[in-house]
Design a protein around this motif. Sequence first.
Motif, PDB file in Angstrom:
ATOM      1  N   PHE A 107       0.809  -1.214   0.000  1.00 15.22           N
ATOM      2  CA  PHE A 107       0.000   0.000   0.000  1.00 15.22           C
ATOM      3  C   PHE A 107       0.850   1.276   0.000  1.00 15.22           C
ATOM      4  CE2 PHE A 107      -3.084  -3.147   1.254  1.00 15.22           C
ATOM      5  CZ  PHE A 107      -4.263  -2.724   0.643  1.00 15.22           C
ATOM      6  N   GLY A 108       2.136   1.131  -0.332  1.00 10.24           N
ATOM      7  CA  GLY A 108       2.966   2.297  -0.580  1.00 10.24           C
ATOM      8  C   GLY A 108       3.505   3.016   0.628  1.00 10.24           C
ATOM      9  N   ALA A 109       3.591   2.379   1.786  1.00 11.29           N
ATOM     10  CA  ALA A 109       4.158   3.038   2.962  1.00 11.29           C
ATOM     11  C   ALA A 109       5.655   3.255   2.766  1.00 11.29           C
ATOM     12  CB  ALA A 109       3.896   2.202   4.215  1.00 11.29           C
ATOM     13  N   ASP A 110       6.202   4.235   3.501  1.00 12.10           N
ATOM     14  CA  ASP A 110       7.627   4.537   3.382  1.00 12.10           C
ATOM     15  C   ASP A 110       8.428   4.095   4.592  1.00 12.10           C
ATOM     16  OD1 ASP A 110       6.765   6.312   5.268  1.00 12.10           O
ATOM     17  OD2 ASP A 110       7.247   8.121   4.133  1.00 12.10           O
ATOM     18  N   GLY A 111       7.786   3.429   5.542  1.00 13.31           N
ATOM     19  CA  GLY A 111       8.493   2.937   6.719  1.00 13.31           C
ATOM     20  C   GLY A 111       8.637   3.946   7.831  1.00 13.31           C
ATOM     21  N   SER A 112       8.061   5.135   7.667  1.00 10.97           N
ATOM     22  CA  SER A 112       8.191   6.163   8.703  1.00 10.97           C
ATOM     23  C   SER A 112       7.322   5.864   9.926  1.00 10.97           C
ATOM     24  CB  SER A 112       7.835   7.534   8.129  1.00 10.97           C
ATOM     25  OG  SER A 112       6.498   7.544   7.625  1.00 10.97           O
ATOM     26  N   GLU A 113       6.221   5.156   9.717  1.00 15.16           N
ATOM     27  CA  GLU A 113       5.347   4.811  10.837  1.00 15.16           C
ATOM     28  C   GLU A 113       5.950   3.650  11.639  1.00 15.16           C
ATOM     29  OE1 GLU A 113       2.561   6.233  11.825  1.00 15.16           O
ATOM     30  OE2 GLU A 113       2.653   7.752  10.234  1.00 15.16           O
ATOM     31  N   PRO A 114       5.769   3.634  12.957  1.00 14.29           N
ATOM     32  CA  PRO A 114       6.302   2.518  13.759  1.00 14.29           C
ATOM     33  C   PRO A 114       5.586   1.219  13.388  1.00 14.29           C
ATOM     34  CG  PRO A 114       4.843   3.903  15.075  1.00 14.29           C
ATOM     35  CD  PRO A 114       5.066   4.627  13.783  1.00 14.29           C
ATOM     36  N   PRO A 115       6.257   0.091  13.481  1.00 10.72           N
ATOM     37  CA  PRO A 115       5.627  -1.190  13.135  1.00 10.72           C
ATOM     38  C   PRO A 115       4.496  -1.533  14.098  1.00 10.72           C
ATOM     39  CG  PRO A 115       7.745  -1.550  14.182  1.00 10.72           C
ATOM     40  CD  PRO A 115       7.656  -0.078  13.918  1.00 10.72           C
ATOM     41  N   VAL A 116       3.540  -2.306  13.600  1.00 15.10           N
ATOM     42  CA  VAL A 116       2.406  -2.738  14.423  1.00 15.10           C
ATOM     43  C   VAL A 116       2.889  -3.785  15.410  1.00 15.10           C
ATOM     44  CG1 VAL A 116       0.122  -3.794  14.399  1.00 15.10           C
ATOM     45  CG2 VAL A 116       0.830  -2.269  12.534  1.00 15.10           C
ATOM     46  N   GLU A 117       2.608  -3.568  16.699  1.00 10.37           N
ATOM     47  CA  GLU A 117       3.085  -4.496  17.721  1.00 10.37           C
ATOM     48  C   GLU A 117       1.962  -5.094  18.554  1.00 10.37           C
ATOM     49  OE1 GLU A 117       5.952  -2.416  20.024  1.00 10.37           O
ATOM     50  OE2 GLU A 117       7.465  -2.337  18.426  1.00 10.37           O
ATOM     51  N   ASP A 118       0.726  -4.668  18.335  1.00 13.06           N
ATOM     52  CA  ASP A 118      -0.358  -5.237  19.131  1.00 13.06           C
ATOM     53  C   ASP A 118      -0.676  -6.653  18.654  1.00 13.06           C
ATOM     54  OD1 ASP A 118      -1.452  -4.645  16.727  1.00 13.06           O
ATOM     55  OD2 ASP A 118      -3.158  -3.522  17.477  1.00 13.06           O
ATOM     56  N   GLU A 119      -1.354  -7.410  19.504  1.00 10.15           N
ATOM     57  CA  GLU A 119      -1.663  -8.812  19.220  1.00 10.15           C
ATOM     58  C   GLU A 119      -3.136  -8.999  18.845  1.00 10.15           C
ATOM     59  OE1 GLU A 119      -0.405 -11.180  22.476  1.00 10.15           O
ATOM     60  OE2 GLU A 119       1.713 -10.645  22.289  1.00 10.15           O
ATOM     61  N   ARG A 120      -3.667  -8.035  18.143  1.00 11.40           N
ATOM     62  CA  ARG A 120      -5.062  -8.142  17.708  1.00 11.40           C
ATOM     63  C   ARG A 120      -5.207  -9.228  16.653  1.00 11.40           C
ATOM     64  NH1 ARG A 120      -5.061  -6.209  12.674  1.00 11.40           N
ATOM     65  NH2 ARG A 120      -3.594  -4.565  12.053  1.00 11.40           N
ATOM     66  N   SER A 121      -6.454  -9.608  16.399  1.00  7.91           N
ATOM     67  CA  SER A 121      -6.715 -10.588  15.346  1.00  7.91           C
ATOM     68  C   SER A 121      -6.526  -9.932  13.986  1.00  7.91           C
ATOM     69  CB  SER A 121      -8.136 -11.139  15.469  1.00  7.91           C
ATOM     70  OG  SER A 121      -9.076 -10.084  15.396  1.00  7.91           O
ATOM     71  N   PHE A 122      -6.328 -10.745  12.980  1.00 10.23           N
ATOM     72  CA  PHE A 122      -6.121 -10.222  11.632  1.00 10.23           C
ATOM     73  C   PHE A 122      -7.412  -9.618  11.076  1.00 10.23           C
ATOM     74  CE2 PHE A 122      -2.870 -13.569  12.015  1.00 10.23           C
ATOM     75  CZ  PHE A 122      -1.730 -12.827  11.728  1.00 10.23           C
ATOM     76  N   SER A 123      -7.261  -8.487  10.397  1.00 10.56           N
ATOM     77  CA  SER A 123      -8.424  -7.819   9.810  1.00 10.56           C
ATOM     78  C   SER A 123      -8.818  -8.505   8.499  1.00 10.56           C
ATOM     79  CB  SER A 123      -8.104  -6.354   9.540  1.00 10.56           C
ATOM     80  OG  SER A 123      -7.106  -6.237   8.527  1.00 10.56           O
ATOM     81  N   ASN A 124      -9.977  -8.120   7.956  1.00 12.47           N
ATOM     82  CA  ASN A 124     -10.437  -8.687   6.688  1.00 12.47           C
ATOM     83  C   ASN A 124      -9.476  -8.338   5.547  1.00 12.47           C
ATOM     84  OD1 ASN A 124     -12.698  -9.811   7.873  1.00 12.47           O
ATOM     85  ND2 ASN A 124     -13.994  -8.028   7.460  1.00 12.47           N
ATOM     86  N   ILE A 125      -8.953  -7.099   5.562  1.00  8.46           N
ATOM     87  CA  ILE A 125      -8.013  -6.692   4.512  1.00  8.46           C
ATOM     88  C   ILE A 125      -6.737  -7.530   4.590  1.00  8.46           C
ATOM     89  CG2 ILE A 125      -6.535  -4.813   3.707  1.00  8.46           C
ATOM     90  CD1 ILE A 125      -8.711  -2.866   4.410  1.00  8.46           C
TER      91      ILE A 125
END
Length: 311
Positions: A107-125
């Motif tokens: 989806f074209g991210a540039d890596g500036s956002e911190p990585p996702v670290e929560d343990e939520r369930s996977f979304s539909n997307i």
Amino acid sequence: MAPKSASKHHDIRDMLLDAAGLSLDRLPMLHVLFDRMATFCADGLRQVAASQAYYSLSSVESGRIGDVLEAYEGMAIAGIFNAPSWDSQLIVGFDRDFIFTMIEVLFGADGSEPPVEDERSFSNIEGRVAQLLFEQMTKALKSAFALVSDTTFQFERQETRMDFAVIGRRNNLAVTAKFLLQALNRGGEMFVTIPQSALTPLRRALASTSQAETGGRDPKWAQKIRDEVNRTEVELRAVLDEHEVTLGDIAALKVGQILKLDATPASRVKLESAAQPLFWCHLGQSDGGYVVRLDEQINQHQDFIDDILPR
């Protein structure tokens, strides 16, 4: 009677080998196949991702199917594949970091956002992206194993609970290859688990790397390499004359000083790239600019002999 006896002993050896399981040290071709899979996956990802992403084979291990799946419980999405000609199924899985990294890459991210670290369930997307990746893996598996087996792989379903990722008894032996995905200064892990019973009939082909050494080249891959090489930019330099001077001469140079060249309009010009001489040329003019006409290729070996031998 002799042939039947030999066949009988051959069958007994096969049964003993099957019961003991496969020795990965004796199957070097497996690493070749999985390396080939990593290359195919990386090449396919470059066609749809704007940022650079790399796959690499990290390990090939043998173990129980249940132990492998238990290690990924609650933190991966598994895809179940069917290999009809092997009469077997196999598992391809993506861990959480792999899925989250892949979402950002696609989806074209540039890596500036911190990585996702929560343990939520996977979304539909995220589940939908995983399904698309699983469908692409059918081609990667077929391409990788084409060196030893002409088979097709069919994606059947995906599971987020590892106890539902059933491809046989959980205590059955399997070979698991683990791959690292690296992109946007983060990464994740992909794993491929194949029951040893599916690989046992292929062990003779997997015991030798001669198939990879003597197999024909992939024409599409060879053409892609050729195209990339041809697009590589290089710098050419035309050298009119060269002088050897001392460091003191360099220190004595002044602005406005004129350096005399021994070259004349009839002198040959040396065309070189990256300090490597390529051609002898002749200097000329065209449309108000200087041009060089290629005269002959420089034979460095012969020039070296000419320099050291007395004339």
